[in-house]
Design a protein around this motif. Structure first.
Motif, mmCIF file in Angstrom:
data_model
loop_
_atom_site.group_PDB
_atom_site.id
_atom_site.type_symbol
_atom_site.label_atom_id
_atom_site.label_comp_id
_atom_site.label_asym_id
_atom_site.label_seq_id
_atom_site.Cartn_x
_atom_site.Cartn_y
_atom_site.Cartn_z
ATOM 1 N N LYS A 225 9.737 7.794 15.879
ATOM 2 C CA LYS A 225 10.373 8.264 14.477
ATOM 3 C C LYS A 225 11.685 8.776 14.921
ATOM 4 C CE LYS A 225 7.542 6.574 11.251
ATOM 5 N NZ LYS A 225 8.167 5.946 9.921
ATOM 6 N N ASN B 169 10.225 0.825 5.059
ATOM 7 C CA ASN B 169 9.090 1.822 4.780
ATOM 8 C C ASN B 169 7.884 1.295 5.943
ATOM 9 O OD1 ASN B 169 7.037 3.472 3.322
ATOM 10 N ND2 ASN B 169 6.294 1.368 3.156
ATOM 11 N N THR C 242 -2.487 8.551 1.946
ATOM 12 C CA THR C 242 -2.347 6.854 2.007
ATOM 13 C C THR C 242 -3.319 6.406 3.170
ATOM 14 O OG1 THR C 242 -0.805 6.720 3.938
ATOM 15 C CG2 THR C 242 -0.024 7.216 1.584
ATOM 16 N N TYR D 144 4.359 8.485 18.348
ATOM 17 C CA TYR D 144 4.545 8.294 17.032
ATOM 18 C C TYR D 144 5.981 9.152 16.717
ATOM 19 C CZ TYR D 144 4.443 8.635 11.902
ATOM 20 O OH TYR D 144 4.754 8.472 10.582
ATOM 21 N N TRP E 108 -4.078 6.734 7.195
ATOM 22 C CA TRP E 108 -4.798 7.691 7.881
ATOM 23 C C TRP E 108 -6.297 7.105 8.137
ATOM 24 C CZ3 TRP E 108 -2.274 10.938 10.557
ATOM 25 C CH2 TRP E 108 -1.002 11.293 10.235
ATOM 26 N N LEU F 126 2.860 4.649 0.403
ATOM 27 C CA LEU F 126 4.426 4.857 0.038
ATOM 28 C C LEU F 126 5.158 3.874 -0.354
ATOM 29 C CD1 LEU F 126 6.407 7.092 -0.569
ATOM 30 C CD2 LEU F 126 7.210 6.961 1.864
ATOM 31 N N ASP G 252 5.731 -10.558 8.827
ATOM 32 C CA ASP G 252 5.609 -9.461 9.825
ATOM 33 C C ASP G 252 7.045 -9.168 10.470
ATOM 34 O OD1 ASP G 252 5.253 -8.216 12.115
ATOM 35 O OD2 ASP G 252 3.514 -9.773 13.020
ATOM 36 N N ILE G 253 7.573 -7.761 10.196
ATOM 37 C CA ILE G 253 8.719 -7.550 10.223
ATOM 38 C C ILE G 253 8.938 -7.177 12.090
ATOM 39 C CG2 ILE G 253 9.124 -6.357 8.258
ATOM 40 C CD1 ILE G 253 8.645 -3.550 9.934
ATOM 41 N N ARG H 274 2.508 -7.870 5.454
ATOM 42 C CA ARG H 274 1.618 -9.109 6.470
ATOM 43 C C ARG H 274 0.563 -9.396 5.189
ATOM 44 N NH1 ARG H 274 0.337 -5.880 11.586
ATOM 45 N NH2 ARG H 274 0.013 -4.465 9.951
ATOM 46 N N THR H 275 0.232 -8.738 4.597
ATOM 47 C CA THR H 275 -0.993 -9.020 3.343
ATOM 48 C C THR H 275 -0.776 -9.376 2.220
ATOM 49 O OG1 THR H 275 -2.242 -6.982 4.783
ATOM 50 C CG2 THR H 275 -3.591 -7.929 3.034
ATOM 51 N N GLY I 172 2.983 14.841 5.542
ATOM 52 C CA GLY I 172 1.715 13.895 5.444
ATOM 53 C C GLY I 172 1.550 13.551 3.642
ATOM 54 N N MET I 173 1.026 12.290 3.518
ATOM 55 C CA MET I 173 0.694 11.836 2.320
ATOM 56 C C MET I 173 -0.815 11.221 2.429
ATOM 57 S SD MET I 173 4.095 9.888 1.394
ATOM 58 C CE MET I 173 4.601 8.947 2.974
ATOM 59 N N THR J 33 0.663 -1.239 -0.204
ATOM 60 C CA THR J 33 -0.074 0.092 -0.059
ATOM 61 C C THR J 33 0.949 1.257 -0.070
ATOM 62 O OG1 THR J 33 -0.004 0.143 2.500
ATOM 63 C CG2 THR J 33 -1.936 -0.976 1.564
HETATM 64 N N1 LIG Z 1 1.094 8.837 5.227
HETATM 65 C C1 LIG Z 1 1.674 9.760 5.769
HETATM 66 O O1 LIG Z 1 1.134 10.988 6.044
HETATM 67 C C2 LIG Z 1 3.019 9.620 6.083
HETATM 68 C C3 LIG Z 1 4.013 10.809 6.309
HETATM 69 C C4 LIG Z 1 5.203 10.688 6.704
HETATM 70 C C5 LIG Z 1 5.931 9.498 6.777
HETATM 71 N N2 LIG Z 1 4.936 8.229 6.728
HETATM 72 C C6 LIG Z 1 5.590 6.863 6.909
HETATM 73 O O2 LIG Z 1 5.687 6.094 5.555
HETATM 74 C C7 LIG Z 1 5.695 4.843 5.691
HETATM 75 C C8 LIG Z 1 4.523 4.107 4.832
HETATM 76 O O3 LIG Z 1 3.332 4.633 5.452
HETATM 77 P P1 LIG Z 1 2.030 4.844 4.354
HETATM 78 O O4 LIG Z 1 1.568 6.349 4.401
HETATM 79 O O5 LIG Z 1 2.490 4.313 3.013
HETATM 80 O O6 LIG Z 1 0.898 4.070 5.200
HETATM 81 P P2 LIG Z 1 0.362 2.477 4.768
HETATM 82 O O7 LIG Z 1 -0.435 2.668 3.401
HETATM 83 O O8 LIG Z 1 -0.588 2.384 6.036
HETATM 84 O O9 LIG Z 1 1.681 1.763 4.697
HETATM 85 C C9 LIG Z 1 2.071 1.145 5.498
HETATM 86 C C10 LIG Z 1 2.442 -0.445 5.281
HETATM 87 O O10 LIG Z 1 3.339 -0.938 6.305
HETATM 88 C C11 LIG Z 1 2.916 -2.482 6.385
HETATM 89 N N3 LIG Z 1 3.024 -2.924 7.647
HETATM 90 C C12 LIG Z 1 2.636 -2.427 8.894
HETATM 91 N N4 LIG Z 1 2.967 -3.302 9.955
HETATM 92 C C13 LIG Z 1 3.885 -4.316 9.557
HETATM 93 C C14 LIG Z 1 4.458 -5.222 10.021
HETATM 94 N N5 LIG Z 1 4.335 -5.423 11.258
HETATM 95 N N6 LIG Z 1 5.156 -6.305 9.058
HETATM 96 C C15 LIG Z 1 5.092 -5.870 7.757
HETATM 97 N N7 LIG Z 1 4.391 -4.849 7.259
HETATM 98 C C16 LIG Z 1 3.812 -3.968 8.007
HETATM 99 C C17 LIG Z 1 1.583 -2.248 5.830
HETATM 100 O O11 LIG Z 1 0.973 -3.725 5.466
HETATM 101 P P3 LIG Z 1 0.418 -4.959 6.174
HETATM 102 O O12 LIG Z 1 -0.601 -4.120 7.143
HETATM 103 O O13 LIG Z 1 -0.038 -5.605 5.139
HETATM 104 O O14 LIG Z 1 1.484 -5.516 6.897
HETATM 105 C C18 LIG Z 1 1.383 -1.133 4.900
HETATM 106 O O15 LIG Z 1 1.585 -1.716 3.649
HETATM 107 C C19 LIG Z 1 5.469 4.679 7.153
HETATM 108 O O16 LIG Z 1 6.713 4.574 7.861
HETATM 109 C C20 LIG Z 1 4.950 5.793 7.978
HETATM 110 O O17 LIG Z 1 5.143 6.125 9.095
HETATM 111 C C21 LIG Z 1 3.815 8.464 6.235
#
Ligand SMILES: NC(=O)c1ccc[n+]([C@@H]2O[C@H](COP(=O)([O-])OP(=O)(O)OC[C@H]3O[C@@H](n4cnc5c(N)ncnc54)[C@H](OP(=O)(O)O)[C@@H]3O)[C@@H](O)[C@H]2O)c1
Length: 222
Positions: free
Chosen positions: A153, A84, A184, A149, A187, A13, A58-59, A33-34, A181-182, A11
């Motif tokens: 980080k 990521n 994705t 959070y 949120w 980023l 699962d990391i 995980r999915t 923020g992105m 999903t």
């Molecule tokens: N969205 C924002 O505004 C934002 C801003 C700055 C930084 N970030 C950072 O960007 C990164 C990506 O986030 P995103 O916004 O793309 O959110 P996201 O779509 O929720 O992606 C997070 C991904 O991490 C995976 N994940 C979570 N727990 C896991 C585990 N235990 N083992 C393996 N995979 C796991 C999830 O997949 P499964 O659930 O299938 O495992 C999911 O694909 C994160 O580090 C987040 O902190 C996000």
């Protein structure tokens, strides 16, 4: 076969980074995980004539991460790892549940450390390799209703900066990316961001990361 690993590649980023970095490697190893979400990313990569390999993991599971490193290193010449995968829960500190505190620290901090530790030996054997940690502007400064959070980080930032020093002069390059923020699924279960459609798209951020990924160890996208 040269490969890069992207965690959280099903999903947001992670998926965008898998697409963006796929042109530099023969295969992208998709971790999360999915399984269905990873398979979907794989299909999209294949439509672009890129190869992908799905590895559900699962990391936060130390033993499983160790096994993954052994298995994947036998099949691929892994030259890059993008840590990521992440999780966030937001609100005043007293509203953050114990479960969410564990989940943020386990995923963002320990998950990143487990993956890095498991693959660092493999990387030291390569001529050239890199680890890119996806942090956030939450790793640069404190924010209201984001205390745990942000703590997680800041930990990833400290981990990254220390490894930069520890591995100086080696063939393993460590870098960290800090973005705002992105839009994705991050949120989906939160009302912390009122209108997520105003946020940047993950594809734009992934492109920007790759553009700025030119040897600097800090990639900052405000
Ligand atoms: N969205 C924002 O505004 C934002 C801003 C700055 C930084 N970030 C950072 O960007 C990164 C990506 O986030 P995103 O916004 O793309 O959110 P996201 O779509 O929720 O992606 C997070 C991904 O991490 C995976 N994940 C979570 N727990 C896991 C585990 N235990 N083992 C393996 N995979 C796991 C999830 O997949 P499964 O659930 O299938 O495992 C999911 O694909 C994160 O580090 C987040 O902190 C996000």
């Amino acid at each position: 076969m040269s490969a890069i690993i992207v965690t959280g590649a099903g999903t947001g980023l992670g998926k965008a980074l898998a697409v963006e970095y796929s042109s530099n490697f023969e295969t992208v190893i998709l971790i999360g995980r999915t399984k269905e979400a990873l398979e979907q990313t794989k299909r999209e990569l294949e439509e672009m004539n890129k190869q992908a390999f799905v590895y559900p993991l699962d990391i936060t599971d130390y033993e499983a991460v160790q096994r993954a490193a052994e298995e994947l290193a036998q099949q691929f010449t892994i030259q890059g790892l993008i840590n990521n995968a992440g999780y966030g829960a937001f609100g005043p500190l007293e509203s953050i549940t114990e479960s969410d505190i564990h989940k943020m620290l386990d995923t963002n901090v320990k998950g990143t450390i487990f993956m890095t530790k498991a693959f660092i030996t493999v990387f030291k054997e390569q001529n050239q390799s890199f680890i890119l940690n996806i942090v956030s502007t939450a790793g640069l400064r404190g924010k209201v209703n984001e205390s745990v959070y942000v703590a997680s980080k800041f930990a990833v930032r400290g981990f990254s900066e220390s490894l930069v020093k520890e591995l100086e002069g080696s063939n393993v390059e460590i870098k960290a990316a800090y973005m705002g923020g992105m839009d994705t699924p991050f949120w989906d279960d939160s009302d912390h961001i009122k209108d997520k459609s105003r946020l940047r798209s993950p594809m734009d951020v992934a492109k920007k990361i790759r553009e700025l990924d030119d040897g600097r160890f800090e990639i900052i996208i405000e």
